[in-house]
Write a protein that holds these residues in place. Sequence first.
Motif, PDB file in Angstrom:
ATOM      1  N   GLY A   1       0.818  -1.204   0.000  1.00  0.00           N
ATOM      2  CA  GLY A   1       0.000   0.000   0.000  1.00  0.00           C
ATOM      3  C   GLY A   1       0.851   1.253   0.000  1.00  0.00           C
ATOM      4  O   GLY A   1       1.933   1.287   0.592  1.00  0.00           O
ATOM      5  N   LEU A   2       0.371   2.288  -0.677  1.00  0.00           N
ATOM      6  CA  LEU A   2       1.082   3.558  -0.754  1.00  0.00           C
ATOM      7  C   LEU A   2       0.080   4.701  -0.684  1.00  0.00           C
ATOM      8  O   LEU A   2      -0.922   4.701  -1.399  1.00  0.00           O
ATOM      9  CB  LEU A   2       1.882   3.648  -2.063  1.00  0.00           C
ATOM     10  N   ASN A   3       0.339   5.643   0.203  1.00  0.00           N
ATOM     11  CA  ASN A   3      -0.471   6.856   0.315  1.00  0.00           C
ATOM     12  C   ASN A   3       0.413   8.072   0.072  1.00  0.00           C
ATOM     13  O   ASN A   3       1.480   8.200   0.677  1.00  0.00           O
ATOM     14  CB  ASN A   3      -1.114   6.966   1.699  1.00  0.00           C
ATOM     15  N   TYR A   4      -0.057   8.952  -0.801  1.00  0.00           N
ATOM     16  CA  TYR A   4       0.666  10.195  -1.069  1.00  0.00           C
ATOM     17  C   TYR A   4      -0.260  11.365  -0.764  1.00  0.00           C
ATOM     18  O   TYR A   4      -1.298  11.542  -1.404  1.00  0.00           O
ATOM     19  CB  TYR A   4       1.122  10.259  -2.527  1.00  0.00           C
ATOM     20  N   PHE A   5       0.111  12.159   0.253  1.00  0.00           N
ATOM     21  CA  PHE A   5      -0.656  13.333   0.649  1.00  0.00           C
ATOM     22  C   PHE A   5       0.039  14.561   0.070  1.00  0.00           C
ATOM     23  O   PHE A   5       0.983  15.081   0.658  1.00  0.00           O
ATOM     24  CB  PHE A   5      -0.740  13.419   2.173  1.00  0.00           C
ATOM     25  N   ARG A   6      -0.441  14.973  -1.089  1.00  0.00           N
ATOM     26  CA  ARG A   6       0.196  16.108  -1.765  1.00  0.00           C
ATOM     27  C   ARG A   6       0.095  17.363  -0.918  1.00  0.00           C
ATOM     28  O   ARG A   6       1.046  18.120  -0.778  1.00  0.00           O
ATOM     29  CB  ARG A   6      -0.442  16.311  -3.133  1.00  0.00           C
ATOM     30  N   ASN A   7      -1.079  17.584  -0.357  1.00  0.00           N
ATOM     31  CA  ASN A   7      -1.325  18.693   0.556  1.00  0.00           C
ATOM     32  C   ASN A   7      -2.590  18.368   1.328  1.00  0.00           C
ATOM     33  O   ASN A   7      -3.101  17.246   1.256  1.00  0.00           O
ATOM     34  CB  ASN A   7      -1.435  20.031  -0.194  1.00  0.00           C
ATOM     35  N   ALA A   8      -3.109  19.370   2.035  1.00  0.00           N
ATOM     36  CA  ALA A   8      -4.280  19.115   2.872  1.00  0.00           C
ATOM     37  C   ALA A   8      -5.531  18.839   2.051  1.00  0.00           C
ATOM     38  O   ALA A   8      -6.513  18.314   2.580  1.00  0.00           O
ATOM     39  CB  ALA A   8      -4.523  20.301   3.797  1.00  0.00           C
ATOM     40  N   LYS A   9      -5.514  19.157   0.760  1.00  0.00           N
ATOM     41  CA  LYS A   9      -6.715  19.005  -0.062  1.00  0.00           C
ATOM     42  C   LYS A   9      -6.662  17.819  -1.007  1.00  0.00           C
ATOM     43  O   LYS A   9      -7.712  17.365  -1.480  1.00  0.00           O
ATOM     44  CB  LYS A   9      -6.953  20.287  -0.876  1.00  0.00           C
ATOM     45  N   ASN A  10      -5.481  17.332  -1.332  1.00  0.00           N
ATOM     46  CA  ASN A  10      -5.366  16.299  -2.352  1.00  0.00           C
ATOM     47  C   ASN A  10      -4.523  15.129  -1.855  1.00  0.00           C
ATOM     48  O   ASN A  10      -3.436  15.337  -1.302  1.00  0.00           O
ATOM     49  CB  ASN A  10      -4.736  16.871  -3.630  1.00  0.00           C
ATOM     50  N   SER A  11      -5.020  13.919  -2.060  1.00  0.00           N
ATOM     51  CA  SER A  11      -4.271  12.727  -1.660  1.00  0.00           C
ATOM     52  C   SER A  11      -4.567  11.584  -2.620  1.00  0.00           C
ATOM     53  O   SER A  11      -5.645  11.507  -3.221  1.00  0.00           O
ATOM     54  CB  SER A  11      -4.632  12.316  -0.226  1.00  0.00           C
ATOM     55  N   TRP A  12      -3.576  10.719  -2.762  1.00  0.00           N
ATOM     56  CA  TRP A  12      -3.677   9.543  -3.619  1.00  0.00           C
ATOM     57  C   TRP A  12      -3.419   8.301  -2.775  1.00  0.00           C
ATOM     58  O   TRP A  12      -2.640   8.333  -1.824  1.00  0.00           O
ATOM     59  CB  TRP A  12      -2.654   9.598  -4.757  1.00  0.00           C
ATOM     60  N   ALA A  13      -4.045   7.201  -3.158  1.00  0.00           N
ATOM     61  CA  ALA A  13      -3.811   5.925  -2.486  1.00  0.00           C
ATOM     62  C   ALA A  13      -3.700   4.830  -3.536  1.00  0.00           C
ATOM     63  O   ALA A  13      -4.485   4.787  -4.495  1.00  0.00           O
ATOM     64  CB  ALA A  13      -4.934   5.603  -1.505  1.00  0.00           C
ATOM     65  N   PHE A  14      -2.712   3.965  -3.342  1.00  0.00           N
ATOM     66  CA  PHE A  14      -2.482   2.846  -4.263  1.00  0.00           C
ATOM     67  C   PHE A  14      -2.387   1.565  -3.440  1.00  0.00           C
ATOM     68  O   PHE A  14      -1.886   1.568  -2.312  1.00  0.00           O
ATOM     69  CB  PHE A  14      -1.179   3.040  -5.047  1.00  0.00           C
ATOM     70  N   ASN A  15      -2.850   0.467  -4.022  1.00  0.00           N
ATOM     71  CA  ASN A  15      -2.800  -0.808  -3.313  1.00  0.00           C
ATOM     72  C   ASN A  15      -2.619  -1.942  -4.315  1.00  0.00           C
ATOM     73  O   ASN A  15      -3.301  -1.985  -5.354  1.00  0.00           O
ATOM     74  CB  ASN A  15      -4.090  -1.029  -2.511  1.00  0.00           C
ATOM     75  N   TYR A  16      -1.675  -2.849  -4.003  1.00  0.00           N
ATOM     76  CA  TYR A  16      -1.441  -4.021  -4.855  1.00  0.00           C
ATOM     77  C   TYR A  16      -1.531  -5.278  -4.006  1.00  0.00           C
ATOM     78  O   TYR A  16      -0.948  -5.351  -2.909  1.00  0.00           O
ATOM     79  CB  TYR A  16      -0.066  -3.958  -5.529  1.00  0.00           C
ATOM     80  N   ILE A  17      -2.285  -6.252  -4.489  1.00  0.00           N
ATOM     81  CA  ILE A  17      -2.479  -7.516  -3.772  1.00  0.00           C
ATOM     82  C   ILE A  17      -2.057  -8.670  -4.667  1.00  0.00           C
ATOM     83  O   ILE A  17      -2.453  -8.739  -5.846  1.00  0.00           O
ATOM     84  CB  ILE A  17      -3.955  -7.701  -3.361  1.00  0.00           C
ATOM     85  N   TYR A  18      -1.257  -9.557  -4.100  1.00  0.00           N
ATOM     86  CA  TYR A  18      -0.922 -10.824  -4.766  1.00  0.00           C
ATOM     87  C   TYR A  18      -1.180 -11.957  -3.780  1.00  0.00           C
ATOM     88  O   TYR A  18      -0.694 -11.927  -2.644  1.00  0.00           O
ATOM     89  CB  TYR A  18       0.541 -10.861  -5.210  1.00  0.00           C
ATOM     90  N   GLN A  19      -1.938 -12.960  -4.211  1.00  0.00           N
ATOM     91  CA  GLN A  19      -2.214 -14.122  -3.381  1.00  0.00           C
ATOM     92  C   GLN A  19      -2.108 -15.383  -4.221  1.00  0.00           C
ATOM     93  O   GLN A  19      -2.571 -15.404  -5.374  1.00  0.00           O
ATOM     94  CB  GLN A  19      -3.617 -14.054  -2.771  1.00  0.00           C
ATOM     95  N   SER A  20      -1.539 -16.419  -3.644  1.00  0.00           N
ATOM     96  CA  SER A  20      -1.549 -17.710  -4.314  1.00  0.00           C
ATOM     97  C   SER A  20      -2.988 -18.146  -4.538  1.00  0.00           C
ATOM     98  O   SER A  20      -3.887 -17.828  -3.745  1.00  0.00           O
ATOM     99  CB  SER A  20      -0.823 -18.760  -3.467  1.00  0.00           C
ATOM    100  N   GLY A  21      -3.215 -18.887  -5.608  1.00  0.00           N
ATOM    101  CA  GLY A  21      -4.561 -19.337  -5.916  1.00  0.00           C
ATOM    102  C   GLY A  21      -5.126 -20.259  -4.848  1.00  0.00           C
ATOM    103  O   GLY A  21      -4.395 -21.022  -4.208  1.00  0.00           O
TER     104      GLY A  21
END
Length: 767
Positions: free
Chosen positions: A650-670
Amino acid sequence: MRKILFLFVSCFILHSSFAQQLILKGRVIADSGERVPYVLVSDSINNKALYTDSNGDFVFHLKSSKIELKFHHVSYIDKYLKIEENTDTFMTIMLQSPQIQEVLVKGIPLSRQAMLGLNVLEGKTVKNLPNFFGEPDILKAITILPGFSSGVDMYSGIYVRGGNRDQNLFLVDGARFYTTSHAGGYLSLFNSDIIKNIEAYKGNAPAEFGHGTSSVINVCLNEGDNTGKLSFDIGTLRSGFHAETKGNGKFYAMVAGRYSQLNLIYGNKTKGFDFMDENQSGEVNDFSFNDIDFKLAYKPQKRTNISLSGHWGNDADAYYRTFSAYDMGTIKIENTGGGNFIDNYNTALNINHVFNSGVSLKSTSYYTYYKLTHSYREEQFENSKNKNSISNSSNSHIKDLSQKIKIKIPLQNHYLQTGLQLSRYIVDPFYGSAKNELELINSTYTGLETKALEGSFFIDDNYQITTKTQLRLGIRNVLCALSDTNYVNFEPRISLSHQLDKNWVAKAGYSINKQPFQVLVDMNGEFERETWVLANKNYKPQSSQQFSAGIFGSIPNTTIDISTELYYKTMDNLLHFNYEDNSQLVFWDQITNNGKGKSYGTEVLLSKSQGKVQWSIAYTFAFSKRKFETLNQGNWYNSDFDRRHDLNIGLNYFRNAKNSWAFNYIYQSGRPFTMPLGKVKQTDFYAGYYVIGNANNARMPAYKRFDLSYKHSGKLFRAKAYDFTVSVMNLFARANPLSVYVRKDKLYMSSWYRVIPSANLKIYLKK
């Protein structure tokens, strides 16, 4: 056993009586008025430290009237106090928030969580993760922690360290929830707007928690601050509202609600369906839910809190269809419909008081009602005449009425917790009715209801052996009186934590947990259906034993936390449900009992929870096995949710108090499944059939998903503020497997979705 318990209690009584000491009691709050849990309070003169509890309270036993205290929490500015007291004192400590946006500085370091013996997620953390249909979900959020794994794709169920889904104890303000999802499992029923923080234990929970053989998820609701709150929002999946009064007075009130509008979006609300209308056409689906949560609190004095909270929710997952055919001059029409319908009600009363001695008393009374109904109806017409009516319904329910008393006794180097819990359970796993007018069937079936009275006593002690070493000992004794038998359970828990240096902590623990409940799961159409059963003379309470050890800390001169933990767990008295027939006569025959399980693995977590860029990497390498004497020739096989590798980035980027981005990658065995080895073709003498080998002898393809979301905050007209969130689930459109099936001797894989874009607008009239 009685002698050991007597000696255990006597030691504390002797210890507390050999010296008269001053007591410093207090509560830590934020400048917003909210209580602050898990604050590190250290005394530099007496070389002593402790943490505030989940309510922000602390108690110091003083040998000297002169102390120098430091209050430290990563989300607030440190505070220092010099105190000289000759009498017992109760004080309120206020911590100031930093000038920068609060969301940029948060999170409790892993070394501190290790000393506390739990994982902590703040409600604000949940809201910053990419979410499904723009809806924050604590159960999906908690899977960012190693050892917590999701089940079927997009469902709000968790599997902890190789255990089953029924081995997780969910509490909200002390009250138990037996189901945790809305909309067939796609969304948890915990409203993120009202959550203060989440405490998660992976198997080695304090002795006050019964059941939960795999984990305990303790959800704490908001208690208010210096400002009131009023907001409403509309999103792709649902709309909702949230209102709170100020929490700094004697009275506090909170209410929040959610309502699904998927039926409105798809037009199902305007279609309707009349079973007795032979001119019906098309298809109608009812996919809806609604819930209301509330909390009322009264503070007659500084050290007394009384609160009443509750949850009321309903779900519908149903379909209605018309089939028509022309056969030999006869027009045949069938109007059919059915689905799952859930009622879930919960009410809890909490009373908490801190005495002058520093001892605190908490009383929790709650009632939970959970009911699942599966119904089906069919009306048959021939040449405009109603020829037959067919209907059936099957139900299951749980009624849980419980009273819990907990006493906290702070001593010089001990923190003792003891108490009692009394619970009354009424469980009926299968009852309903069946009707077929043409075959003259009109019957009801019941008689499977079971009742139990469970009493438990627990005692738990956190012993500060040295300033760097802490030992926690716990014992829970349980007597469960059932309709046809009684069970006595003894559940010891022990953990040892040692601070290697200022950044690193080593910890090891062992626990035994037992619970009388188990859940049987089968698939009805797209969605899972749960049936809870209570232990009896044939089905003993399931149990688990777990040993774990690990190292937790932070990399020096950085804000990066790292942990690694090993565990080994065994499970006994498991059940396996092979759903074949919706009939009471064979319900118990479809259950295989006396199963065994084992799981073991390694968990690694790296995280950075401060600054504009925050991230986490959670990885689990694990094995989970099951064994039943009458299944798989009595040999061990991979459990249904055995995942060799589980990676969450997981990754969160808070550019400033008004704008933020969040990314998430999941890998699981079948996930494992049973692959037929071959097929014997049909002949004139016998039907064809598939040759089945070992259970779960194959795996689905690996599960991979990349999600992202963007949130913008600002002001809209006269509104105080607004949040606009856009999310995309599965950005790369991977067809992740939901299930596999055989058709015309070929194996196929089904996938629920490719890409799910969503949006949510929340408007704050007060914030």
